[in-house]
Design a protein around this motif. Structure first.
Motif, short mmCIF file in Angstrom:
data_model
loop_
_atom_site.label_atom_id
_atom_site.label_comp_id
_atom_site.label_asym_id
_atom_site.label_seq_id
_atom_site.Cartn_x
_atom_site.Cartn_y
_atom_site.Cartn_z
N ILE A 122 25.36 -51.76 -16.28
CA ILE A 122 24.88 -51.70 -17.78
C ILE A 122 24.31 -50.43 -17.97
N ARG A 123 24.14 -49.93 -19.29
CA ARG A 123 23.78 -48.79 -19.87
C ARG A 123 22.05 -48.83 -19.72
N THR A 124 21.24 -48.16 -19.17
CA THR A 124 20.17 -47.80 -19.31
C THR A 124 19.43 -46.59 -19.54
N VAL A 125 18.01 -46.49 -19.65
CA VAL A 125 17.58 -45.37 -20.06
C VAL A 125 16.75 -44.84 -18.78
N PRO A 126 16.84 -43.82 -17.92
CA PRO A 126 16.33 -43.43 -17.06
C PRO A 126 14.86 -43.51 -17.03
N ASN A 127 14.26 -44.16 -15.70
CA ASN A 127 12.76 -44.31 -15.77
C ASN A 127 12.18 -45.35 -16.76
N ARG A 128 13.07 -46.06 -17.50
CA ARG A 128 12.67 -47.10 -18.46
C ARG A 128 12.66 -48.63 -17.69
N ALA A 129 11.58 -49.28 -17.90
CA ALA A 129 11.60 -50.59 -17.16
C ALA A 129 12.21 -51.84 -17.63
N TYR A 130 12.86 -52.47 -17.16
CA TYR A 130 13.54 -53.72 -17.74
C TYR A 130 13.12 -54.99 -16.84
#
Length: 397
Positions: free
Chosen positions: A301-309
Motif C-alpha cells: 500500500i501507499r503510505t507516508v513515511p513516519n505516519r502511524a496507521y
C-alpha cells in the motif's frame, strides 16, 4: 396520370426488396427450402473466431459433456473432434469413477473430463477486452502416482505461462478447483491447457474439467481504507455446485493475480471460499490460509513515511471440519502480531488490530497461518484459518 402496369410492378418489387433488406439486417435469415441440401459445417480451425460463453462463465463445452465426434476407446481421434476445442497429442475423453488398473477419476462437474497425456494440449479461442484482467477457473487433479503439472498459457497476453502442480492434493475426495489470472492484450485470446511433462506411460497426465472465465474489475483504495479488495469480494468464478472453494496458485503478482489487489507470495496455494458453502465473516467471500507458513497473501500500500496507521482484520474458521488451535500472523512495516483462534468447526470469528509506523512510501502487509491443519473427517485435506475484512486507516496526528 396513371403509371403503366410495367412501371407499377417494378416500383412494388423495389419497395418489397428494400423492406426485405431492412428485415434481414435485424433478424435471422429464413430457413432454406426443404429441397435444398443441408450445409456441411467443417470443424473449426485453431484460429476460428471465439463463440459465446455458456452459463457460469464456462467456455464452449467447458465441462466437456458434449462428446467428441470420434473416439478410439478413450483416445480422442482428430484435432477438432471435441466440440469447442482444438487438441494436440494424446488426449483422452474419460468418465468419472473407477478405472482399469485400480485408478479412480474424480470428476467434480458432470460426468466427463479430459486427460492430457505427455505434451498433449487442449485450446480454445475466447473474446476478451485488451488491457483487462481475467481469471480462468478450472478443476484439475493428477491421474497417476507421479509428479504431474498442468500448464496454462494465454496467447497473446501480457502474462507468462504458468504451471500448476497438481501433484499436491488439497482435497482428498475430489479434484481441486483452481484459478489463474492473466491480462489480455488483444480482442481474441487463445487459452491453452497442456501437460509439460514426459511420463513413462504416455497416457499419464493431469485431468481437467469445468473451464470458466471471468473478467475482474480493478479495485482501488478509498479514503476510508488503503487496502484494495479488502473483503475479497472481487475474485474468480466460483461454481454454484462446488463445495471445495477455489485454490489460488502460489507466486502470483498483484497485476495478474486472480484475487485482484493481492499477491499470493507463498510456496503453496490459498483457498478462495464462498458464503454458500463455508462460514464467511462478512460479505460473500473470504480467504482460507490452508498450508501454514507456506500459504501467505500480501498487499503493498501507499503510505507516508513516519505516519502511524491502524491495521484491522477478522480471523475465524470456515466451518469445514477444520478444528484445533489456529494462529494467524500479521506483518505491517516492522510490526508483527499473532492472533490465536480456537476453532470448534462452528464458523466463529474474532476481530484483531495493530498499530504500525510506515518507514517509507510503500508498506507491505502480509498474513499467514503459523500452523498446519487438516480436516478431522479425513486427516488429509488441507485447511486453515479464515481471513476477511482487512482495513488500514491513517491515525489522527
Amino acid at each position: 396520370m396513371e403509371l403503366p402496369w410495367g412501371a407499377l410492378l417494378l416500383a412494388l418489387l423495389s419497395v418489397s426488396s428494400s423492406s426485405a433488406v431492412a428485415t434481414l439486417a435485424v433478424t435471422a435469415p429464413p430457413p432454406a427450402p426443404a429441397r435444398a441440401p443441408a450445409p456441411v459445417t467443417a470443424p473449426a480451425p485453431a484460429h476460428a473466431p471465439p463463440q459465446a460463453q455458456e452459463a457460469e462463465g464456462l467456455l464452449i463445452n467447458g465441462n466437456f459433456e458434449t462428446a467428441p465426434r470420434k473416439v478410439n476407446k478413450t483416445l480422442i481421434v482428430g484435432r477438432h473432434s471435441l466440440p469447442g476445442w482444438t487438441l494436440r497429442g494424446h488426449v483422452e475423453y474419460v468418465s468419472a469413477g473407477p478405472q482399469p488398473g485400480g485408478m479412480f477419476f474424480a470428476v467434480p462437474h458432470g460426468v466427463h473430463a479430459l486427460r492430457l497425456g505427455s505434451h498433449a494440449s487442449a485450446s480454445q479461442n475466447v473474446s476478451v477486452r485488451p488491457g483487462s484482467l481475467y481469471a480462468l477457473t478450472f478443476a484439475a487433479t493428477r491421474t497417476c502416482a507421479q509428479d504431474e503439472a498442468l500448464r496454462i498459457a494465454v496467447s497473446p497476453s501480457l502474462s507468462a505461462p504458468a504451471d500448476v502442480a497438481v501433484r499436491t492434493l488439497y482435497s482428498a475426495d475430489t479434484a481441486d478447483t483452481w484459478a489463474w489470472g492473466f491480462r489480455a492484450s488483444s480482442p481474441v485470446a487463445q487459452v491453452t491447457f497442456s501437460n509439460p511433462g514426459v511420463q513413462e506411460d504416455a497416457a499419464c497426465g493431469p485431468l481437467i474439467d469445468a473451464v470458466a472465465i471471468k473478467e475482474l474489475p480493478t479495485p482501488y483504495p478509498t479514503k476510508d481504507n488503503l487496502i484494495k479488495n479488502d473483503g475479497f469480494e472481487i475474485g474468480p468464478q466460483v461454481f454454484k455446485n462446488s463445495s471445495v472453494g477455489v485454490l489460488l496458485p502460489p507466486k502470483q503478482k498483484d497485476v495478474t493475480s486472480p484475487l485482484p489487489g493481492w499477491i499470493i507470495e507463498s510456496l503453496k496455494a490459498v483457498r478462495y471460499i464462498d458464503a454458500a458453502h463455508f462460514s464467511v465473516p462478512a460479505g460473500q467471500y473470504a480467504v482460507e490460509l490452508v498450508a501454514g507458513r507456506e500459504s501467505a497473501i500480501a498487499q503493498v500500500i501507499r503510505t507516508v513515511p513516519n505516519r502511524a496507521y491502524n491495521l484491522s482484520y477478522v480471523v475465524g474458521d470456515a466451518k469445514n471440519g477444520c478444528h484445533g488451535s489456529m494462529l494467524v500472523e500479521a506483518f505491517a512495516a516492522n510490526v508483527t502480531q499473532k492472533v490465536p483462534f480456537e476453532s470448534t468447526g462452528k464458523g466463529g470469528f474474532k476481530a484483531a488490530s495493530l498499530r504500525f509506523v510506515a518507514a517509507g512510501v510503500r508498506t507491505r502487509v502480509t498474513f499467514y497461518s503459523s500452523y498446519y491443519h487438516t480436516k478431522v473427517t479425513d486427516g488429509v485435506s488441507l485447511c486453515g484459518p479464515v481471513l476477511d475484512q482487512v482495513k488500514i486507516v491513517p491515525m489522527k496526528l
